[in-house]
Each structure stands twice: as structure tokens, then as C-alpha cells.
Design a protein around this motif. Structure first.
Motif, PDB file in Angstrom:
ATOM      1  N   LYS A 192      45.816  -4.952  18.227  1.00 27.61           N
ATOM      2  CA  LYS A 192      45.358  -3.559  18.216  1.00 27.61           C
ATOM      3  C   LYS A 192      45.630  -2.979  16.828  1.00 27.61           C
ATOM      4  O   LYS A 192      46.595  -3.365  16.175  1.00 27.61           O
ATOM      5  N   PRO A 193      44.782  -2.041  16.397  1.00 28.11           N
ATOM      6  CA  PRO A 193      45.034  -1.434  15.079  1.00 28.11           C
ATOM      7  C   PRO A 193      46.339  -0.635  15.067  1.00 28.11           C
ATOM      8  O   PRO A 193      46.555   0.209  15.946  1.00 28.11           O
ATOM      9  N   PHE A 194      47.176  -0.924  14.103  1.00 26.30           N
ATOM     10  CA  PHE A 194      48.506  -0.312  14.043  1.00 26.30           C
ATOM     11  C   PHE A 194      48.442   1.219  13.932  1.00 26.30           C
ATOM     12  O   PHE A 194      49.177   1.922  14.616  1.00 26.30           O
ATOM     13  N   ASP A 195      47.520   1.722  13.105  1.00 23.35           N
ATOM     14  CA  ASP A 195      47.456   3.172  12.875  1.00 23.35           C
ATOM     15  C   ASP A 195      47.215   3.936  14.172  1.00 23.35           C
ATOM     16  O   ASP A 195      47.817   4.975  14.431  1.00 23.35           O
ATOM     17  N   GLN A 196      46.308   3.367  14.970  1.00 16.43           N
ATOM     18  CA  GLN A 196      45.937   4.003  16.225  1.00 16.43           C
ATOM     19  C   GLN A 196      47.143   4.021  17.184  1.00 16.43           C
ATOM     20  O   GLN A 196      47.430   5.040  17.818  1.00 16.43           O
ATOM     21  N   ILE A 197      47.832   2.893  17.259  1.00 21.45           N
ATOM     22  CA  ILE A 197      49.004   2.766  18.129  1.00 21.45           C
ATOM     23  C   ILE A 197      50.086   3.738  17.672  1.00 21.45           C
ATOM     24  O   ILE A 197      50.699   4.450  18.468  1.00 21.45           O
ATOM     25  N   LYS A 198      50.294   3.775  16.373  1.00 17.95           N
ATOM     26  CA  LYS A 198      51.356   4.622  15.820  1.00 17.95           C
ATOM     27  C   LYS A 198      51.069   6.096  16.117  1.00 17.95           C
ATOM     28  O   LYS A 198      51.962   6.831  16.528  1.00 17.95           O
ATOM     29  N   ALA A 199      49.821   6.477  15.937  1.00 11.81           N
ATOM     30  CA  ALA A 199      49.456   7.876  16.182  1.00 11.81           C
ATOM     31  C   ALA A 199      49.741   8.246  17.639  1.00 11.81           C
ATOM     32  O   ALA A 199      50.308   9.303  17.931  1.00 11.81           O
ATOM     33  N   TYR A 200      49.385   7.346  18.537  1.00 10.71           N
ATOM     34  CA  TYR A 200      49.592   7.631  19.965  1.00 10.71           C
ATOM     35  C   TYR A 200      51.082   7.733  20.284  1.00 10.71           C
ATOM     36  O   TYR A 200      51.532   8.672  20.943  1.00 10.71           O
ATOM     37  N   VAL A 201      51.856   6.744  19.799  1.00 16.97           N
ATOM     38  CA  VAL A 201      53.291   6.717  20.116  1.00 16.97           C
ATOM     39  C   VAL A 201      54.005   7.919  19.495  1.00 16.97           C
ATOM     40  O   VAL A 201      54.845   8.552  20.139  1.00 16.97           O
ATOM     41  N   GLU A 202      53.631   8.271  18.269  1.00 13.49           N
ATOM     42  CA  GLU A 202      54.246   9.432  17.617  1.00 13.49           C
ATOM     43  C   GLU A 202      54.039  10.687  18.454  1.00 13.49           C
ATOM     44  O   GLU A 202      54.956  11.475  18.663  1.00 13.49           O
ATOM     45  N   ASP A 203      52.805  10.823  18.935  1.00  7.83           N
ATOM     46  CA  ASP A 203      52.480  12.011  19.704  1.00  7.83           C
ATOM     47  C   ASP A 203      53.169  12.001  21.066  1.00  7.83           C
ATOM     48  O   ASP A 203      53.699  13.009  21.515  1.00  7.83           O
ATOM     49  N   PHE A 204      53.185  10.847  21.710  1.00  6.95           N
ATOM     50  CA  PHE A 204      53.637  10.804  23.093  1.00  6.95           C
ATOM     51  C   PHE A 204      55.161  10.708  23.227  1.00  6.95           C
ATOM     52  O   PHE A 204      55.770  11.377  24.051  1.00  6.95           O
TER      53      PHE A 204
END
Lengths: 260, 215
Positions: free
Chosen positions: B97-109
């Protein structure tokens, strides 16, 4: 794409991710981290070889000491470091097993590849150092040298498979590994050529696949100036059996892993 | 679809065999939510680990035809000496999975802020649980294995977890170990009650909860 290829692609991705993770956890994230992978075996090899050079007769048994020690010590390091890194590797990596895509075999492969890469780099760099100061020459029979080193890698990986799988079952594998990897220095062929042994002892020694590999490496380094006894057919046969045994043990070892 | 047939799990402690699960069978269709009920030590976590492929059953088989998450609970699945970001990077690579997308989700959640660049061993239990839970939502599985974790975190986190898990992912399958009767009744269609290694599936959730309360 067939499922076999898809499986292979996933596996390579997982192994790649594991290698990067291993570098981070072992050496830290700073730029020196990666340099350590190369430097680690060199830190062992170069001082040891220089000390030996200083204290031993440079022409024992009529062959020059430095090429003999250099071609003996680097394979020894590979064997000992690979074995040492693989002890209890499953238990140490339990968090990884939470991810179904990561198999025990992937973790093994990542560690082994990193260790082999590190050793081969040390081999090249140490050669460059000793060649520059005139202590070693280019191996006279390069294909033979490569073949011997290939068998050495294969032997180290096969043994790592066996002990990596066994140490999850019984704790005494760890106790045995320490003296074994130490005594290995004496009987492996690091210190001798088969030619120096009395024939009866030589026949026994040549049953050992690593002694075979050492014979080929030495045959590569010194060419026809010495007599060597390497037998690729026998070595391939012995290592194939050991590897199959190791794979079978490894496949089964997942059952013995207890998680928290 | 998950199909568990006669799953048995033994642990060996000092030569003695301790049978945690004995011939447990159940199945789970796509989109279905199964509750796991049982007292502490009844084998709920073990069963979840077996379904997640973390451990192998001693006997029996577990077939899977959908992607199944790792067991999401209070512990496990990350490396303590690596930072949250590095653990995320590793898991993103493994699941492609693209890291940026995962990071954005985890940061937010997960709302861990600057802790994401700290080694995970410095996290509190609740922070680790939030991190791994957020990460599993970011990877997007067909089936989630949830071991008590929805009780973790503060009220705000719990509310958001419910929203992400049960509303936005209503079409996903789930195996949910929980002691909370309202959650089970609100979301699950069946319950597997575990007791002394045996397991029985109930479609009547009130009955299952009554039996569980009497255990």
C-alpha cells in the motif's frame, strides 16, 4: 498472472521489506547504519589477519600465509555470523508473524541474504586492502575460487536452516552451537589442507562438505602450486540432503512457536 | 468466507499437554459478524490467533477465501525499537500500500502526533492499541479479527472506532471477542461460545449471552 507468480512477487516484496527493517533494527536509522553492514565483518577480519601475519611464519608448509588465512577466515566469518544471527530468530521475530503474509521462511531468507551480502562485501574490500599492500594476489583459478565460495555460502545457509529450526524445539541447540562454531575453526579446513593430513584422516575429513569447499577455495587461490581434493559432485549431493532436511525442519517449526 | 473445521490447539508446558481448543468448528460468510464469548482463558485469543494465521492449529483446518487482518488487540504485531513511522513503512511495504496514504489515515485516526517518530516501546498500551487498530483500518481487509480492542482508548476514540468499523465498514466480516452485550447484540448475527475448550455457535444472541453469564 498465475497464482505462482503472484505468490513470488509478494514473497520478494515481503523479503525486501524485512531486509530494510532488519537494517533499521540492527544498525539504527542513521546513515552509518548501512555502512555497518559492510564494516562489521571487516572489523573482525582485518585486525585478526594482521596479527596473524605478525606472529606466524609467512611461508608455513611452503605456501604463503596471508592468502591462506584470508581465504580461510572470510568463509569462517560467514558461517559463524549466519549461524549466530539465526539462533532463536523465530522467537525474536514473533511480532512479524502477526502478518499472515510474512512466513518464517521469508524472515530466514532476509537474514541470510543480509549476512551473505555483508560477507561478500567484506570479502571484496579485504581483498582490495591486502592486494594493495601486496599481501595477497588475485586467485590463480578464479572459477574454482567462486565455486568453492558458492559451496561455502550454501553450507552456511543449510546449517542455519537446521539450527534455526531446531533451536525452537530444544534449548540445548544453543548450548551446542557455541562450542561447535568455535571448534569448527580447528576441523573445518580453515587451518589445514587435506594434503597435509595422513591419508586415513584425510578420507574422513573429506566427508565434511565445508572441508570440500575449503579445498576448492584453496585450489582457486593457489592454483596448481598445491594439491587439493575438492569434489563438486559429492559436495552438491551432501549439501542438497542437508538443505532438504533443513527445509523440512523449518516447515515444521512453526508448530513449536508459542506466542506470549 | 472462513471455514474452520475441527480445530484443536494444544500447548505443551513442562511436558504436560494443555488442550485449549478441542474440535471447534464454525464458518463465517462475507459481511457476517461473529461474536466470541467466553471467560478469561477459554481460548478466545487463541482462536483469533489461529484464524489470523499467527499460530497453527495442532489439528484441524481453517480455510480462508478473503483477506483477514492480523489479530487486533492490546498487543502484538509491531517492533518496539522501531518508531511508529518505521513500523508503518514496513507494514505498508508488506501489504503493498502507498505509505503516504497509510500515514495520513493513521495520523488522523490514532491521533498520536509527534509520537509517530518515537520508538514504539515508549507508547502506552492504549497508544499501541490505537496505532495498530488505525493501521489495520488503513490497510483495508475483508475480515477483521478484533480482540477486546474496542474497549481501548478514551470515549472519543471509542466513538470513532465504532463509526469506522461498524458504519463505514458494515459490509466487512468480523470476528469480535467482547464482553459487552450491547455491542454484540447491535452488530453480530451469531455468537460462538467457548467453554473448557469446546465451542458452540448460537444464532439466538440473548440465549448465548445468558449462557455466557451463567458460565
Amino acid at each position: 498472472m498465475s497464482s505462482f507468480w503472484r505468490g513470488l512477487v509478494i514473497q520478494w516484496r515481503v523479503v525486501g521489506a524485512l531486509i530494510i527493517r532488519e537494517i533499521y533494527t540492527r544498525f539504527g536509522r542513521e546513515s552509518l547504519g548501512f555502512a555497518w553492514i559492510v564494516a562489521e565483518p571487516l572489523v573482525f577480519a582485518i585486525p585478526v589477519l594482521f596479527v596473524w601475519r605478525a606472529v606466524r611464519d609467512p611461508n608455513e608448509h611452503g605456501i604463503s600465509l596471508m592468502p591462506f588465512l584470508w581465504s580461510g577466515y572470510l568463509p569462517l566469518l560467514l558461517f559463524r555470523h549466519l549461524g549466530g544471527r539465526i539462533l532463536l530468530f523465530i522467537r525474536a521475530n514473533v511480532p512479524l508473524l502477526y502478518h499472515q503474509r510474512v512466513t518464517i521462511f521469508d524472515i530466514f531468507l532476509a537474514r541470510a541474504l543480509l549476512e551473505i551480502f555483508s560477507n561478500l562485501t567484506a570479502l571484496v574490500v579485504s581483498f582490495a586492502v591486502f592486494y594493495t599492500i601486496g599481501a595477497v594476489d588475485v586467485p590463480r583459478d578464479l572459477p574454482m575460487f567462486y565455486l568453492g565460495y558458492f559451496y561455502m555460502i550454501w553450507w552456511s545457509v543449510a546449517v542455519a536452516l537446521v539450527i534455526g529450526a531446531l533451536c525452537e524445539r530444544t534449548d540445548w541447540v544453543q548450548q551446542v552451537w557455541m562450542p561447535y562454531s568455535y571448534l569448527y575453526m580447528m576441523f573445518s579446513g580453515f587451518f589445514y589442507l587435506a594434503d597435509w593430513l595422513p591419508p586415513s584422516l584425510r578420507n574422513v575429513a573429506l566427508y565434511q562438505p565445508y572441508t570440500q569447499a575449503y579445498e576448492m577455495i584453496r585450489g582457486g587461490v593457489f592454483g596448481t602450486t598445491i594439491t587439493t581434493y575438492g569434489d563438486p559432485a559429492y559436495t552438491t549431493f551432501a549439501l542438497a540432503i542437508l538443505t532438504l532436511f533443513g527445509l523440512w525442519l523449518m516447515r515444521d517449526s512453526r508448530k513449536y512457536v508459542v506466542i506470549e | 468466507m472462513i471455514n474452520a473445521i475441527d480445530v484443536t490447539k494444544d500447548y505443551r508446558t513442562e511436558g504436560r499437554v494443555n488442550r485449549v481448543l478441542s474440535n471447534v468448528s464454525f464458518n463465517l460468510a462475507k459481511g457476517e459478524k461473529l461474536a466470541l464469548l467466553g471467560r478469561n482463558g477459554s481460548g478466545k485469543s487463541t482462536l483469533i490467533r489461529l484464524v489470523g494465521g499467527v499460530e497453527l492449529p495442532t489439528r484441524g483446518t481453517i480455510e480462508q477465501t478473503m483477506s483477514v487482518s492480523w489479530p487486533i488487540g492490546l498487543a502484538g504485531g509491531f517492533h518496539g525499537s522501531l518508531t511508529g513511522n518505521d513500523n508503518m513503512r514496513f507494514i505498508a511495504r508488506v501489504y503493498n500500500k502507498p505509505f503516504d496514504q497509510i500515514k495520513a489515515y493513521v495520523e488522523d485516526f490514532a491521533e498520536l502526533g509527534k509520537f509517530l517518530s518515537e520508538p514504539m516501546r515508549t507508547y502506552s498500551t492504549g497508544m499501541k492499541a490505537r496505532f495498530m487498530f488505525a493501521l489495520s483500518l488503513a490497510i483495508d481487509f475483508d475480515c477483521y479479527l478484533i480482540d477486546e480492542v474496542i474497549a481501548a482508548g478514551d470515549q472519543r476514540f471509542q466513538r470513532r472506532s465504532h463509526e469506522e468499523l461498524f458504519e463505514k465498514r458494515a459490509d466487512r466480516s468480523m470476528i469480535l471477542a467482547s464482553h459487552i452485550g450491547e455491542i454484540i447484540k447491535a452488530y453480530c448475527s451469531r455468537a460462538l461460545v467457548l467453554h473448557r475448550g469446546r465451542g458452540k455457535v448460537f444464532t439466538d444472541l440473548d440465549l448465548a449471552l445468558d449462557i455466557y453469564n451463567d458460565l
